[in-house]
Scaffold this active site. Structure first.
Site, PDB file in Angstrom:
ATOM      1  N   ASP A 240      -5.895   0.990   1.630  1.00 44.35           N
ATOM      2  CA  ASP A 240      -4.521   0.470   2.275  1.00 44.35           C
ATOM      3  C   ASP A 240      -4.566  -0.980   3.464  1.00 44.35           C
ATOM      4  O   ASP A 240      -3.993  -1.537   3.547  1.00 44.35           O
ATOM      5  CB  ASP A 240      -2.628   0.896   1.987  1.00 44.35           C
ATOM      6  CG  ASP A 240      -2.874   1.842   1.203  1.00 44.35           C
ATOM      7  OD1 ASP A 240      -2.646   0.718  -0.138  1.00 44.35           O
ATOM      8  OD2 ASP A 240      -2.313   2.876   0.838  1.00 44.35           O
TER       9      ASP A 240
ATOM     10  N   ASP B 130      -1.837  -5.894   2.720  1.00 47.11           N
ATOM     11  CA  ASP B 130      -1.703  -5.784   1.414  1.00 47.11           C
ATOM     12  C   ASP B 130      -0.139  -4.551   0.781  1.00 47.11           C
ATOM     13  O   ASP B 130      -0.085  -3.241   1.181  1.00 47.11           O
ATOM     14  CB  ASP B 130      -2.536  -4.555   1.193  1.00 47.11           C
ATOM     15  CG  ASP B 130      -2.963  -4.183   0.456  1.00 47.11           C
ATOM     16  OD1 ASP B 130      -2.703  -4.917  -0.748  1.00 47.11           O
ATOM     17  OD2 ASP B 130      -2.780  -2.430  -0.185  1.00 47.11           O
TER      18      ASP B 130
ATOM     19  N   GLU C  34      -1.942 -10.501   0.249  1.00 40.43           N
ATOM     20  CA  GLU C  34      -2.242 -11.033  -1.746  1.00 40.43           C
ATOM     21  C   GLU C  34      -0.494 -11.148  -2.370  1.00 40.43           C
ATOM     22  O   GLU C  34       0.633 -10.138  -2.316  1.00 40.43           O
ATOM     23  CB  GLU C  34      -2.058  -9.365  -2.078  1.00 40.43           C
ATOM     24  CG  GLU C  34      -3.005  -9.252  -3.441  1.00 40.43           C
ATOM     25  CD  GLU C  34      -4.168  -7.403  -3.015  1.00 40.43           C
ATOM     26  OE1 GLU C  34      -4.582  -7.758  -3.871  1.00 40.43           O
ATOM     27  OE2 GLU C  34      -3.108  -6.446  -3.141  1.00 40.43           O
TER      28      GLU C  34
END
Length: 179
Positions: free
Chosen positions: A138, A7, A66
């Protein structure tokens, strides 16, 4: 398959490593790379170095990350893209294939809706991986990226070979038609 999920963030980059057979997944390691307070170039170097270290230490088979989304602040989106690039380069340096997933696809795979909030993602990651406590936001997002890849590959891998080829061609055609 061992999956490293990322991420990306220019201040905090979450990471999550899972082992998966496509049907069930097991948590291996997760956390956050915190690089705040430094010049952007220094932060990008730190992200590259620390993701490289994760690759070298844990030996993942694939890096899933991502995709960048553009919100109201283009400067933030550019910094996010640069952090993402640093992580991708670390994976490529380690010889890993890199796969990308949109935020909505990740949430859909983990929570069941593409509009899930961070708390819902944390809760579902805790349940899916059987964790004793919810990981930091996160880290949970990074684990969600890894779980998304595991679920996608698990489903895709169970399709007959001819259907896999058709699904790949169809997905590519849809991408081209949107341009």
């Amino acid at each position: 398959m061992r999956i490293l999920g990322i991420d990306p963030g220019s201040l905090v980059t979450g990471f999550g490593i899972i082992d998966s057979d496509g049907r069930s997944s097991r948590h291996v390691h997760s956390g956050c790379i915190r690089v705040s307070g430094q010049d952007l170039v220094v932060r990008l170097g730190m992200i590259f170095e620390q993701v490289s270290e994760l690759v070298d230490t844990h030996g993942p088979d694939v890096l899933s990350i991502e995709q960048v989304f553009v919100s109201r602040n283009p400067a933030s989106a550019l910094k996010l893209g640069q952090a993402r690039g640093a992580a991708i380069c670390a994976g490529v340096r380690g010889g890993l294939p890199v796969v990308e997933y949109s935020p909505a696809s990740i949430k859909q795979a983990v929570v069941g809706t593409g509009s899930a909030n961070k708390e819902q993602v944390q809760h579902m990651i805790t349940m899916i991986l059987g964790l004793d406590a919810a990981p930091a936001s996160d880290a949970a997002d990074a684990l969600a990226v890894a779980v998304c890849h595991a679920h996608t590959q698990g489903t895709f891998g169970r399709l007959p070979e001819g259907v896999q080829a058709l699904a790949f061609r169809t997905r590519g055609a849809r991408r081209r038609s949107r341009r």
